[in-house]
Design a protein around this motif. Sequence first.
Motif, short mmCIF file in Angstrom:
data_model
loop_
_atom_site.label_atom_id
_atom_site.label_comp_id
_atom_site.label_asym_id
_atom_site.label_seq_id
_atom_site.Cartn_x
_atom_site.Cartn_y
_atom_site.Cartn_z
N GLN A 93 38.58 13.47 -1.57
CA GLN A 93 37.30 13.31 -0.88
C GLN A 93 36.36 12.43 -1.68
O GLN A 93 35.66 11.58 -1.13
CB GLN A 93 36.66 14.67 -0.61
N PHE A 94 36.32 12.65 -3.00
CA PHE A 94 35.48 11.80 -3.86
C PHE A 94 35.91 10.34 -3.75
O PHE A 94 35.09 9.44 -3.61
CB PHE A 94 35.56 12.25 -5.33
N ILE A 95 37.21 10.10 -3.81
CA ILE A 95 37.73 8.73 -3.73
C ILE A 95 37.37 8.11 -2.39
O ILE A 95 36.90 6.96 -2.34
CB ILE A 95 39.26 8.70 -3.97
N GLU A 96 37.57 8.83 -1.31
CA GLU A 96 37.25 8.31 0.03
C GLU A 96 35.77 7.96 0.14
O GLU A 96 35.41 6.91 0.69
CB GLU A 96 37.64 9.32 1.11
N GLU A 97 34.92 8.82 -0.38
CA GLU A 97 33.47 8.56 -0.33
C GLU A 97 33.12 7.32 -1.15
O GLU A 97 32.33 6.48 -0.72
CB GLU A 97 32.69 9.78 -0.85
N LEU A 98 33.70 7.19 -2.31
CA LEU A 98 33.44 6.02 -3.14
C LEU A 98 33.94 4.74 -2.48
O LEU A 98 33.29 3.69 -2.59
CB LEU A 98 34.10 6.19 -4.51
N MET A 99 35.06 4.81 -1.80
CA MET A 99 35.63 3.63 -1.13
C MET A 99 34.75 3.21 0.06
O MET A 99 34.73 2.05 0.42
CB MET A 99 37.06 3.90 -0.67
N ARG A 100 34.04 4.17 0.65
CA ARG A 100 33.13 3.82 1.76
C ARG A 100 31.90 3.07 1.25
O ARG A 100 31.33 2.26 1.97
CB ARG A 100 32.69 5.08 2.52
N ARG A 101 31.50 3.37 0.03
CA ARG A 101 30.32 2.73 -0.57
C ARG A 101 30.69 2.21 -1.95
O ARG A 101 30.30 2.78 -2.97
CB ARG A 101 29.17 3.73 -0.61
N PRO A 102 31.47 1.13 -1.99
CA PRO A 102 32.04 0.67 -3.28
C PRO A 102 31.02 0.19 -4.30
O PRO A 102 31.35 0.12 -5.48
CB PRO A 102 33.00 -0.44 -2.86
N ALA A 103 29.80 -0.11 -3.91
CA ALA A 103 28.82 -0.54 -4.89
C ALA A 103 28.59 0.55 -5.93
O ALA A 103 28.28 0.26 -7.10
CB ALA A 103 27.51 -0.91 -4.22
N ARG A 104 28.80 1.79 -5.55
CA ARG A 104 28.61 2.90 -6.48
C ARG A 104 29.67 2.92 -7.57
O ARG A 104 29.51 3.58 -8.60
CB ARG A 104 28.63 4.24 -5.71
N LEU A 105 30.74 2.22 -7.37
CA LEU A 105 31.83 2.20 -8.35
C LEU A 105 31.41 1.52 -9.66
O LEU A 105 32.01 1.75 -10.69
CB LEU A 105 33.05 1.48 -7.79
N TRP A 106 30.43 0.67 -9.57
CA TRP A 106 30.13 -0.21 -10.71
C TRP A 106 28.82 0.14 -11.39
O TRP A 106 28.29 -0.65 -12.18
CB TRP A 106 30.14 -1.66 -10.23
N ASP A 107 28.27 1.33 -11.12
CA ASP A 107 27.00 1.73 -11.73
C ASP A 107 27.12 1.99 -13.23
O ASP A 107 26.17 1.81 -13.97
CB ASP A 107 26.44 3.00 -11.06
N GLU A 108 28.27 2.43 -13.66
CA GLU A 108 28.48 2.72 -15.07
C GLU A 108 29.66 1.93 -15.60
O GLU A 108 30.45 1.40 -14.83
CB GLU A 108 28.71 4.21 -15.28
#
Length: 150
Positions: free
Chosen positions: A134-149
């Motif tokens: 579920q975490f992965i799916e949510e991150l894939m829907r909003r990929p900009a959040r992947l690069w915050d850190e």
Amino acid sequence: MKDAIRHLDQRFSTLQPLTKSQRPPKGWLRAVRDALGMTTAQLGRRLGVSQPRIVELEQAEVSGKVTLHSLQRAAEALGCRLVYALVPEKPLGETVQKRAELVANRQLASVQHSMSLENQTVKDKKAGANLRRQFIEELMRRPARLWDEK
């Protein structure tokens, strides 16, 4: 988003063989100029600059300090076309997926730590795997959040 990644990955796949090509030791400008039998003075006249400026330009290419604008002008004067591209080390889709998994694992570890402090750990491996998915799916829907850190 996925279509854009797939489209770019297809375009990059055609460029992949070029990544194995090394720049000549004295640079592409010098290599092409020499192959054409053109002197630095002749190239300088074609570009409207002095012969010493061509020597500087070729040295700047080798040292990595040449500007794209200068490189393009010189390429045109040599009858060449400058091709500029960033070619990913691995497919973009794979990069995004791996990053989503990394961030999801960090989030899951944080959640599990908080839950363990409250004596509410997820003991069922299947439930833990579902939460991770579920975490992965949510991150894939909003990929900009992947690069915050980092």
